[in-house]
Design a protein around this motif. Structure first.
Motif, PDB file in Angstrom:
ATOM      1  N   GLU A  98       0.835  -1.194   0.000  1.00  0.00           N
ATOM      2  CA  GLU A  98       0.000   0.000   0.000  1.00  0.00           C
ATOM      3  C   GLU A  98       0.870   1.244   0.000  1.00  0.00           C
ATOM      4  O   GLU A  98       1.820   1.360   0.758  1.00  0.00           O
ATOM      5  N   SER A  99       0.540   2.175  -0.888  1.00  0.00           N
ATOM      6  CA  SER A  99       1.235   3.456  -0.976  1.00  0.00           C
ATOM      7  C   SER A  99       0.213   4.527  -1.322  1.00  0.00           C
ATOM      8  O   SER A  99      -0.791   4.246  -1.967  1.00  0.00           O
ATOM      9  N   ASP A 100       0.484   5.744  -0.907  1.00  0.00           N
ATOM     10  CA  ASP A 100      -0.422   6.831  -1.271  1.00  0.00           C
ATOM     11  C   ASP A 100       0.057   7.572  -2.522  1.00  0.00           C
ATOM     12  O   ASP A 100      -0.496   8.591  -2.898  1.00  0.00           O
ATOM     13  N   CYS A 101       1.075   7.027  -3.188  1.00  0.00           N
ATOM     14  CA  CYS A 101       1.603   7.654  -4.400  1.00  0.00           C
ATOM     15  C   CYS A 101       1.010   6.967  -5.632  1.00  0.00           C
ATOM     16  O   CYS A 101       1.425   5.872  -6.013  1.00  0.00           O
ATOM     17  N   GLN A 102       0.044   7.628  -6.236  1.00  0.00           N
ATOM     18  CA  GLN A 102      -0.679   7.048  -7.359  1.00  0.00           C
ATOM     19  C   GLN A 102       0.244   6.682  -8.513  1.00  0.00           C
ATOM     20  O   GLN A 102       0.083   5.631  -9.131  1.00  0.00           O
ATOM     21  N   GLU A 103       1.220   7.506  -8.812  1.00  0.00           N
ATOM     22  CA  GLU A 103       2.099   7.232  -9.951  1.00  0.00           C
ATOM     23  C   GLU A 103       2.941   5.977  -9.730  1.00  0.00           C
ATOM     24  O   GLU A 103       3.149   5.185 -10.653  1.00  0.00           O
ATOM     25  N   VAL A 104       3.408   5.764  -8.507  1.00  0.00           N
ATOM     26  CA  VAL A 104       4.184   4.562  -8.213  1.00  0.00           C
ATOM     27  C   VAL A 104       3.302   3.326  -8.324  1.00  0.00           C
ATOM     28  O   VAL A 104       3.674   2.346  -8.977  1.00  0.00           O
ATOM     29  N   ILE A 105       2.123   3.369  -7.730  1.00  0.00           N
ATOM     30  CA  ILE A 105       1.206   2.225  -7.799  1.00  0.00           C
ATOM     31  C   ILE A 105       0.818   1.945  -9.248  1.00  0.00           C
ATOM     32  O   ILE A 105       0.786   0.797  -9.682  1.00  0.00           O
ATOM     33  N   ARG A 106       0.572   2.982 -10.002  1.00  0.00           N
ATOM     34  CA  ARG A 106       0.213   2.804 -11.411  1.00  0.00           C
ATOM     35  C   ARG A 106       1.347   2.152 -12.196  1.00  0.00           C
ATOM     36  O   ARG A 106       1.122   1.272 -13.028  1.00  0.00           O
ATOM     37  N   ALA A 107       2.581   2.561 -11.929  1.00  0.00           N
ATOM     38  CA  ALA A 107       3.739   1.982 -12.615  1.00  0.00           C
ATOM     39  C   ALA A 107       3.926   0.509 -12.243  1.00  0.00           C
ATOM     40  O   ALA A 107       4.349  -0.298 -13.078  1.00  0.00           O
ATOM     41  N   LEU A 108       3.593   0.152 -11.012  1.00  0.00           N
ATOM     42  CA  LEU A 108       3.739  -1.238 -10.568  1.00  0.00           C
ATOM     43  C   LEU A 108       2.613  -2.119 -11.079  1.00  0.00           C
ATOM     44  O   LEU A 108       2.812  -3.288 -11.354  1.00  0.00           O
ATOM     45  N   ASP A 109       1.440  -1.541 -11.215  1.00  0.00           N
ATOM     46  CA  ASP A 109       0.247  -2.303 -11.572  1.00  0.00           C
ATOM     47  C   ASP A 109       0.043  -2.433 -13.083  1.00  0.00           C
ATOM     48  O   ASP A 109      -0.659  -3.314 -13.538  1.00  0.00           O
ATOM     49  N   ASN A 110       0.668  -1.556 -13.863  1.00  0.00           N
ATOM     50  CA  ASN A 110       0.419  -1.511 -15.299  1.00  0.00           C
ATOM     51  C   ASN A 110       1.751  -1.442 -16.039  1.00  0.00           C
ATOM     52  O   ASN A 110       2.392  -0.394 -16.066  1.00  0.00           O
ATOM     53  N   THR A 111       2.157  -2.541 -16.626  1.00  0.00           N
ATOM     54  CA  THR A 111       3.448  -2.577 -17.315  1.00  0.00           C
ATOM     55  C   THR A 111       3.478  -1.682 -18.553  1.00  0.00           C
ATOM     56  O   THR A 111       4.548  -1.343 -19.040  1.00  0.00           O
ATOM     57  N   GLU A 112       2.304  -1.299 -19.052  1.00  0.00           N
ATOM     58  CA  GLU A 112       2.237  -0.416 -20.221  1.00  0.00           C
ATOM     59  C   GLU A 112       2.466   1.045 -19.846  1.00  0.00           C
ATOM     60  O   GLU A 112       2.779   1.869 -20.694  1.00  0.00           O
TER      61      GLU A 112
END
Length: 132
Positions: free
Chosen positions: A51-65
């Motif tokens: 869990e992180s509150d940084c949307q850009e980091v979570i997005r980069a981890l969750d979406n390889t595209e």
């Protein structure tokens, strides 16, 4: 920066803090993910909800595209090398910040008093702080 590992009931079971020399908050957030996974791997924890509150980091981890900010690309690569150490990882965006997005310019009054006690300048917290 710091990381906390909680069990399935939400109780803290481990944590650590680290000094950081990063130039941006997004770098610190991404590095905290790396440090958290390294700690979990060391503890031989197999299933992770990160869990992180940084949307850009979570997005980069969750979406390889998704093409992340170049500053965090090396840390995303480290995460990708750590992934095989776990049976399952879920990426979760934490609740957004509880304080204002602009807290660096308008910090909470509790932070202003800490800054002032440390001898650092801080913006006035209210009209009562103004000198007439």
């Amino acid at each position: 920066m710091g990381v906390i590992i909680r069990n399935h009931r939400g109780f803290s079971i481990a944590g650590d803090s680290f000094h950081s020399s990063h130039n941006s908050t997004i770098e610190v957030e991404a590095d905290a993910v790396v440090k958290g996974l390294q700690l979990a791997a060391h503890m031989k924890i197999q299933n992770i909800i990160l869990e992180s509150d940084c949307q850009e980091v979570i997005r980069a981890l969750d979406n390889t595209e998704f093409c992340p900010n170049w500053r965090i690309s090396p840390m995303i690569d480290k995460v990708n090398h750590l992934k095989p150490l776990f049976n399952g990882i879920k990426w979760k965006l934490a609740k957004l910040r509880l304080c204002s997005q602009d807290w660096a310019n308008r910090p909470p009054t509790s932070l202003i008093s800490i800054l002032r006690n440390d001898g650092l300048p801080g913006p006035p917290s209210s009209t009562s702080d103004r000198v007439f």
